[in-house]
Write an enzyme that holds these catalytic residues in place. Structure first.
Site, PDB file in Angstrom:
ATOM      1  N   LYS A 219       4.442   5.920   3.440  1.00  0.00           N
ATOM      2  CA  LYS A 219       4.380   4.538   3.016  1.00  0.00           C
ATOM      3  C   LYS A 219       5.675   3.687   3.020  1.00  0.00           C
ATOM      4  O   LYS A 219       6.755   4.534   2.735  1.00  0.00           O
ATOM      5  CB  LYS A 219       3.285   4.699   1.788  1.00  0.00           C
TER       6      LYS A 219
ATOM      7  N   HIS B 182       0.211   9.025   3.042  1.00  0.00           N
ATOM      8  CA  HIS B 182      -1.386   9.064   3.545  1.00  0.00           C
ATOM      9  C   HIS B 182      -1.651  10.281   4.356  1.00  0.00           C
ATOM     10  O   HIS B 182      -0.845  10.429   5.148  1.00  0.00           O
ATOM     11  CB  HIS B 182      -1.804   7.764   4.141  1.00  0.00           C
TER      12      HIS B 182
ATOM     13  N   GLU C 226      -8.487   7.413  12.557  1.00  0.00           N
ATOM     14  CA  GLU C 226      -6.806   6.728  12.368  1.00  0.00           C
ATOM     15  C   GLU C 226      -6.045   7.192  13.436  1.00  0.00           C
ATOM     16  O   GLU C 226      -5.181   6.288  13.640  1.00  0.00           O
ATOM     17  CB  GLU C 226      -6.580   7.524  11.003  1.00  0.00           C
TER      18      GLU C 226
ATOM     19  N   TYR D  62      -7.881   0.727   6.173  1.00  0.00           N
ATOM     20  CA  TYR D  62      -8.239   0.779   4.781  1.00  0.00           C
ATOM     21  C   TYR D  62      -9.855   0.122   4.553  1.00  0.00           C
ATOM     22  O   TYR D  62     -10.154  -0.175   3.638  1.00  0.00           O
ATOM     23  CB  TYR D  62      -7.543   0.277   3.660  1.00  0.00           C
TER      24      TYR D  62
ATOM     25  N   ASN E 223       2.086   6.012  -4.230  1.00  0.00           N
ATOM     26  CA  ASN E 223       2.015   7.592  -3.922  1.00  0.00           C
ATOM     27  C   ASN E 223       2.454   8.005  -2.821  1.00  0.00           C
ATOM     28  O   ASN E 223       2.334   9.321  -2.296  1.00  0.00           O
ATOM     29  CB  ASN E 223       0.801   7.991  -4.264  1.00  0.00           C
TER      30      ASN E 223
HETATM   31  P1  DAT Z   1      -6.053   9.066  -0.562  1.00  0.00           P
HETATM   32  O1  DAT Z   1      -4.861   8.158  -0.161  1.00  0.00           O
HETATM   33  O2  DAT Z   1      -5.623  10.428  -1.693  1.00  0.00           O
HETATM   34  O3  DAT Z   1      -6.742   9.405   0.507  1.00  0.00           O
HETATM   35  P2  DAT Z   1      -8.171   7.020  -1.189  1.00  0.00           P
HETATM   36  O4  DAT Z   1      -8.183   7.154   0.224  1.00  0.00           O
HETATM   37  O5  DAT Z   1      -9.127   7.294  -2.069  1.00  0.00           O
HETATM   38  O6  DAT Z   1      -6.894   8.369  -1.618  1.00  0.00           O
HETATM   39  O7  DAT Z   1      -7.315   5.438  -1.614  1.00  0.00           O
HETATM   40  C1  DAT Z   1      -6.440   5.136  -0.720  1.00  0.00           C
HETATM   41  C2  DAT Z   1      -5.283   4.540  -1.453  1.00  0.00           C
HETATM   42  O8  DAT Z   1      -5.622   3.661  -2.309  1.00  0.00           O
HETATM   43  C3  DAT Z   1      -4.573   5.737  -2.538  1.00  0.00           C
HETATM   44  O9  DAT Z   1      -3.641   6.356  -1.703  1.00  0.00           O
HETATM   45  C4  DAT Z   1      -3.882   4.615  -3.345  1.00  0.00           C
HETATM   46  C5  DAT Z   1      -4.976   3.680  -3.631  1.00  0.00           C
HETATM   47  N1  DAT Z   1      -6.139   3.817  -4.536  1.00  0.00           N
HETATM   48  C6  DAT Z   1      -7.057   4.525  -4.590  1.00  0.00           C
HETATM   49  N2  DAT Z   1      -7.985   4.614  -5.497  1.00  0.00           N
HETATM   50  C7  DAT Z   1      -7.241   3.667  -6.549  1.00  0.00           C
HETATM   51  C8  DAT Z   1      -7.476   3.416  -7.901  1.00  0.00           C
HETATM   52  N3  DAT Z   1      -8.156   3.746  -8.619  1.00  0.00           N
HETATM   53  N4  DAT Z   1      -6.431   2.491  -8.364  1.00  0.00           N
HETATM   54  C9  DAT Z   1      -5.318   2.090  -7.558  1.00  0.00           C
HETATM   55  N5  DAT Z   1      -5.059   2.445  -6.298  1.00  0.00           N
HETATM   56  C10 DAT Z   1      -5.987   3.164  -5.797  1.00  0.00           C
HETATM   57 MG    MG Z   2      -7.762   8.181   2.031  1.00  0.00          MG
END
Ligand code: DAT
Ligand code: MG
Length: 149
Positions: A9, A115, A126, A49, A112
């Site tokens: 990212k 991805h 994706e 997303y 973080n």
């Molecule tokens: P991952 O990236 O571990 O697959 P995800 O697909 O649930 O996680 O979410 C995509 C991204 O969105 C994640 O990397 C960070 C952000 N995100 C997810 N849940 C969040 C939350 N509760 N608050 C803020 N950002 C969040």
């Molecule tokens: Mg995810």
């Protein structure tokens, strides 16, 4: 063989962690099939997303992922999806285990670093979104037999 989409990212690119992240996936034993530096458009971010539309963090997430260049990659291997997820660590980097990418280099969920696709269906979707028009390279590696029996 299973393929998964990995993104470094914008924070990972800005912080000079592209090499570190690639190194960890390479050393783990996964194989690179595709790689590019790119600027994500809002359209691509919204498609990527789509599952998070309507959530409180959605607008900030799209803002963040389009805020600078990213590195998009496809990694291949048996169980590559789960292995990448384990190597990345928990979504909330503040709670990620040391030894994982997020646990070693990040401190919160909104920055973080990486991805990784979360399942077979999302991986196929994706990989198509980011590399649909590009030729991915499937190749034989001399060390393959030292990585898998
Ligand atoms: P991952 O990236 O571990 O697959 P995800 O697909 O649930 O996680 O979410 C995509 C991204 O969105 C994640 O990397 C960070 C952000 N995100 C997810 N849940 C969040 C939350 N509760 N608050 C803020 N950002 C969040
Ligand atoms: Mg995810």
């Amino acid at each position: 063989m299973e393929q998964t989409l990995v993104l470094v990212k914008p924070d990972g690119v800005q912080r000079g962690l592209v090499g570190e992240i690639i190194t960890r996936l390479e050393r783990r034993g996964l194989k690179l099939n595709g790689l590019k530096l790119m600027q994500m458009t809002r359209e691509l971010a919204e498609a990527h997303y789509a599952a998070h539309v309507g959530k409180a963090f959605y607008a900030g997430l799209v803002e963040y992922i389009t805020s600078g260049p990213i590195v998009a990659m496809v990694w291949e291997g048996k169980d590559a999806i789960a292995i990448v997820r384990k190597t990345m660590g928990a979504t909330n980097a503040g709670a990620a285990e040391p030894g994982t990418i997020r646990g070693d280099f990040a401190v919160e969920i909104g920055r973080n670093l990486v991805h990784g696709s979360d399942g077979a269906e999302s991986a196929a979707r994706e990989v198509g979104l980011f590399f649909g028009d590009d030729g991915l390279v499937s190749w034989e590696r001399a060390t393959d037999r030292w990585i898998r029996e």
